[in-house]
Design a protein around this motif. Structure first.
Motif, PDB file in Angstrom:
ATOM      1  N   ARG A 317       0.905  -1.159  -0.001  1.00  0.00           N
ATOM      2  CA  ARG A 317       0.089  -0.013   0.036  1.00  0.00           C
ATOM      3  C   ARG A 317       0.818   1.193  -0.015  1.00  0.00           C
ATOM      4  NH1 ARG A 317      -4.984   1.263   4.140  1.00  0.00           N
ATOM      5  NH2 ARG A 317      -5.846  -0.288   2.885  1.00  0.00           N
ATOM      6  N   TYR A 318       1.812   1.297   0.857  1.00  0.00           N
ATOM      7  CA  TYR A 318       2.643   2.348   0.844  1.00  0.00           C
ATOM      8  C   TYR A 318       3.819   2.504  -0.285  1.00  0.00           C
ATOM      9  CZ  TYR A 318       0.401   3.738   5.186  1.00  0.00           C
ATOM     10  OH  TYR A 318      -0.738   4.036   6.241  1.00  0.00           O
ATOM     11  N   LYS A 319       4.102   1.691  -0.943  1.00  0.00           N
ATOM     12  CA  LYS A 319       5.186   1.583  -2.139  1.00  0.00           C
ATOM     13  C   LYS A 319       5.142   2.922  -2.865  1.00  0.00           C
ATOM     14  CE  LYS A 319       7.088  -1.170  -5.741  1.00  0.00           C
ATOM     15  NZ  LYS A 319       7.029  -2.355  -6.763  1.00  0.00           N
ATOM     16  N   GLY A 320       6.111   3.508  -2.986  1.00  0.00           N
ATOM     17  CA  GLY A 320       6.313   4.877  -3.573  1.00  0.00           C
ATOM     18  C   GLY A 320       6.022   6.090  -2.725  1.00  0.00           C
ATOM     19  N   ASN A 321       5.408   5.822  -1.541  1.00  0.00           N
ATOM     20  CA  ASN A 321       5.056   7.047  -0.819  1.00  0.00           C
ATOM     21  C   ASN A 321       6.226   7.464  -0.159  1.00  0.00           C
ATOM     22  OD1 ASN A 321       3.960   8.641   1.071  1.00  0.00           O
ATOM     23  ND2 ASN A 321       1.937   7.481   1.411  1.00  0.00           N
ATOM     24  N   MET A 322       6.731   8.711  -0.309  1.00  0.00           N
ATOM     25  CA  MET A 322       7.770   9.454   0.275  1.00  0.00           C
ATOM     26  C   MET A 322       7.660   9.564   1.950  1.00  0.00           C
ATOM     27  SD  MET A 322       9.593   9.704  -2.157  1.00  0.00           S
ATOM     28  CE  MET A 322      11.112  10.671  -1.499  1.00  0.00           C
ATOM     29  N   GLU A 325       7.376   6.071   6.030  1.00  0.00           N
ATOM     30  CA  GLU A 325       8.379   5.689   6.925  1.00  0.00           C
ATOM     31  C   GLU A 325       7.616   6.467   8.362  1.00  0.00           C
ATOM     32  OE1 GLU A 325      12.779   6.131   8.868  1.00  0.00           O
ATOM     33  OE2 GLU A 325      12.343   5.586   6.912  1.00  0.00           O
ATOM     34  N   ALA A 326       7.468   7.970   8.257  1.00  0.00           N
ATOM     35  CA  ALA A 326       6.999   8.691   9.135  1.00  0.00           C
ATOM     36  C   ALA A 326       5.610   8.333   9.733  1.00  0.00           C
ATOM     37  CB  ALA A 326       7.058  10.222   8.778  1.00  0.00           C
ATOM     38  N   THR A 327       4.774   7.872   8.586  1.00  0.00           N
ATOM     39  CA  THR A 327       3.385   7.557   8.897  1.00  0.00           C
ATOM     40  C   THR A 327       3.317   6.339   9.703  1.00  0.00           C
ATOM     41  OG1 THR A 327       2.603   8.537   6.547  1.00  0.00           O
ATOM     42  CG2 THR A 327       1.189   6.865   7.839  1.00  0.00           C
ATOM     43  N   LEU A 328       4.121   5.367   9.234  1.00  0.00           N
ATOM     44  CA  LEU A 328       4.167   4.064  10.156  1.00  0.00           C
ATOM     45  C   LEU A 328       4.800   4.232  11.481  1.00  0.00           C
ATOM     46  CD1 LEU A 328       5.349   1.063   7.729  1.00  0.00           C
ATOM     47  CD2 LEU A 328       3.083   1.683   8.673  1.00  0.00           C
ATOM     48  N   TRP A 362      11.628  -2.004   8.100  1.00  0.00           N
ATOM     49  CA  TRP A 362      11.604  -3.394   7.955  1.00  0.00           C
ATOM     50  C   TRP A 362      10.132  -3.849   7.181  1.00  0.00           C
ATOM     51  CZ3 TRP A 362       8.738  -7.199  11.212  1.00  0.00           C
ATOM     52  CH2 TRP A 362       9.143  -8.628  10.828  1.00  0.00           C
ATOM     53  N   ILE A 363       8.971  -3.079   7.607  1.00  0.00           N
ATOM     54  CA  ILE A 363       7.765  -3.440   7.436  1.00  0.00           C
ATOM     55  C   ILE A 363       7.669  -2.978   5.823  1.00  0.00           C
ATOM     56  CG2 ILE A 363       5.514  -2.823   7.405  1.00  0.00           C
ATOM     57  CD1 ILE A 363       5.718  -2.475  10.699  1.00  0.00           C
ATOM     58  N   LEU A 364       8.271  -1.860   5.571  1.00  0.00           N
ATOM     59  CA  LEU A 364       8.130  -1.064   4.216  1.00  0.00           C
ATOM     60  C   LEU A 364       9.082  -1.960   3.321  1.00  0.00           C
ATOM     61  CD1 LEU A 364       8.197   2.410   5.005  1.00  0.00           C
ATOM     62  CD2 LEU A 364       6.455   1.258   4.190  1.00  0.00           C
TER      63      LEU A 364
END
Length: 368
Positions: A317-322, A325-328, A362-364
Motif C-alpha cells: 500500500r505504501y510503495k512509492g509513498n515518500m 516511514e514517518a506515517t508508520l 523493515w515493514i516497508l
C-alpha cells in the motif's frame, strides 16, 4: 471497596486526599506544644466531588450500579469493534489472553456450581467458570476495559457487552436486554453463583487482620537509607518479571535477573563522589527480534492477515509513498484505526524512536 467499609474508609480517605498548601506547611513548621500532633494542621478533608470520582465500585448486591440498559445485539457490535481483537469473536480468546467463555453447562446454571472446576484434568479455567457475582464482571468492564482505553465505554455499552458475554455462555437469550432493573434476576442464573468461599475474618469488623504490624509515629525502626527497591535476596525470587508480563501494551516489568542501579550510587554519581559504571554497548537488535519482543507477530503476519494487516500488505500500500516511514512510525507509536478496518491498532509508547524507525523500514521492505 468504599461502600463496604464506610467507617474505616473515612479515615483512610481523609489521609489519602490531603492536599498540602503553603499555609498548612508553614503552620506545621511552627513549634508544637508538648503532646501536640503536628500532622493535624496538614491538608484538608476530601470534598464530596472528589470522593464521588473514586467511589465508582459496584457491590455484590448491585448498590452503586448506574441506571442503564444494553441488548445482546448491541453488545455484539461493541464486542466486534473493541473487544474481539484480544478476546476472540466468541470469547475464546487468542494466544495472549485467557478465554472468557467455555467450561460451563446448562446444569451448572441450574445448580449454581461449575462441575468442571472440580476436575483436575479440565484444561482451562475460563472467566465464566469462576465468576460468582455478576457485579464483578460489570464493574471490571466498566473500570478497566478496553485495556488500551479504560473507562471509555458508555454505561449502556457496558451493559450491552456484559449481556453479550452472558449470551455466549448461554445464560441469556439472543433477544435479551440487560439493565439495572433486571440484573439481580440474571445473577440467579450465573453458573458459579454458589461457588464463592467466605472467609469470615476478612468480613467481620471485629476479625483479626491477616497482616500484622505495629503503629509507629516516632523513632521508627526504619533505616534512613531505605529506598523503594526490592532487597537483593528477593529481587529474582519469582523469576524474571519482565518475561512474565503481558506481551502487549506499554507495560513492561523490570528485568530482575540484572541488579538495579542503587539509589546511593546515583547520589554519589550526581555529587561527583563516584564515577558512573561503564556499561557495555549492546549490539543493535534486528527488526525481526524487535517485532518478536514487542509481540507484533501476535496480531500481524508477514504474508497473511491476522488481527491486523499482513506486513507485506502494508508495504504494497505504501510503495512509492515518500512519507511512508514517518506515517508508520506514528501509527506504531500512537495507534489508530480506520485504515485497515474497525479493529484499532493499540498505541505502543514503550518503543524507542530508533526501534520505531527500524520496525517501520523493515515493514516497508516487506519484512524480509
Amino acid at each position: 471497596m468504599f461502600k463496604f467499609l464506610k467507617p474505616q474508609l473515612s479515615a483512610v480517605l481523609l489521609l489519602a486526599s490531603m492536599f498540602c498548601s503553603a499555609e498548612s506547611l508553614a503552620q506545621a513548621a511552627l513549634p508544637q506544644a508538648a503532646g501536640a500532633k503536628p500532622w493535624l494542621n496538614l491538608g484538608r478533608a476530601a470534598t464530596d466531588a472528589e470522593v464521588k470520582a473514586w467511589d465508582i465500585d459496584v457491590r455484590a448486591d448491585f448498590v452503586g450500579l448506574p441506571k442503564g440498559a444494553g441488548s445482546v445485539s448491541k453488545g455484539e457490535e461493541v464486542w466486534e469493534a473493541k473487544c474481539a481483537s484480544c478476546h476472540g469473536t466468541f470469547g475464546e480468546s487468542n494466544e495472549v489472553f485467557t478465554p472468557i467463555v467455555g467450561g460451563t453447562t446448562k446444569k451448572d446454571i441450574e445448580v449454581g456450581l461449575v462441575a468442571n472446576l472440580t476436575r483436575p484434568d479440565f484444561p482451562q479455567r475460563t472467566t465464566m467458570m469462576k465468576l460468582s457475582t455478576l457485579s464483578t464482571l460489570w464493574d471490571y468492564i466498566n473500570r478497566a476495559m478496553p485495556w488500551n482505553a479504560p473507562k471509555s465505554l458508555k454505561v449502556d455499552e457496558v451493559y450491552a457487552v456484559t449481556a453479550y458475554i452472558l449470551h455466549l455462555a448461554e445464560v441469556l437469550p439472543a433477544d435479551f436486554t440487560l439493565s439495572d432493573q433486571n440484573i439481580a434476576d440474571v445473577q440467579k442464573r450465573i453458573p458459579n453463583r454458589n461457588g464463592k468461599v467466605k472467609f469470615t475474618g476478612l468480613w467481620d469488623l471485629k476479625g483479626r487482620p491477616d497482616v500484622q504490624g505495629e503503629l509507629c509515629m516516632n523513632n521508627c525502626k526504619v533505616s534512613a537509607e531505605v529506598a523503594s527497591i526490592l532487597p537483593e535476596f528477593a529481587r529474582n525470587a519469582h523469576g524474571n518479571i519482565a518475561e512474565q508480563n503481558r506481551l502487549v501494551g506499554p507495560s513492561r516489568g523490570a528485568d530482575t535477573t540484572k541488579p538495579p542501579l542503587q539509589e546511593p550510587l546515583k547520589v554519589a554519581i550526581a555529587s561527583g563522589a563516584a564515577q558512573a559504571p561503564k556499561l557495555a554497548v549492546a549490539a543493535p537488535k534486528s527488526a525481526l527480534t524487535l517485532a518478536k519482543e514487542q509481540n507484533c507477530l501476535a496480531c500481524h503476519g508477514v504474508e497473511q492477515k491476522m488481527v491486523g494487516p499482513a506486513f507485506r500488505e502494508v508495504a504494497a500500500r505504501y510503495k512509492g509513498n515518500m512519507k511512508a516511514e514517518a506515517t508508520l512510525v506514528s501509527r506504531i507509536s500512537q495507534g489508530g484505526s480506520g485504515n485497515w478496518g474497525q479493529i484499532p491498532m493499540p498505541a505502543q509508547p514503550q518503543v524507542s524512536s530508533e526501534d520505531l524507525k527500524t520496525l517501520a523500514r523493515w515493514i516497508l521492505e516487506g519484512a524480509k
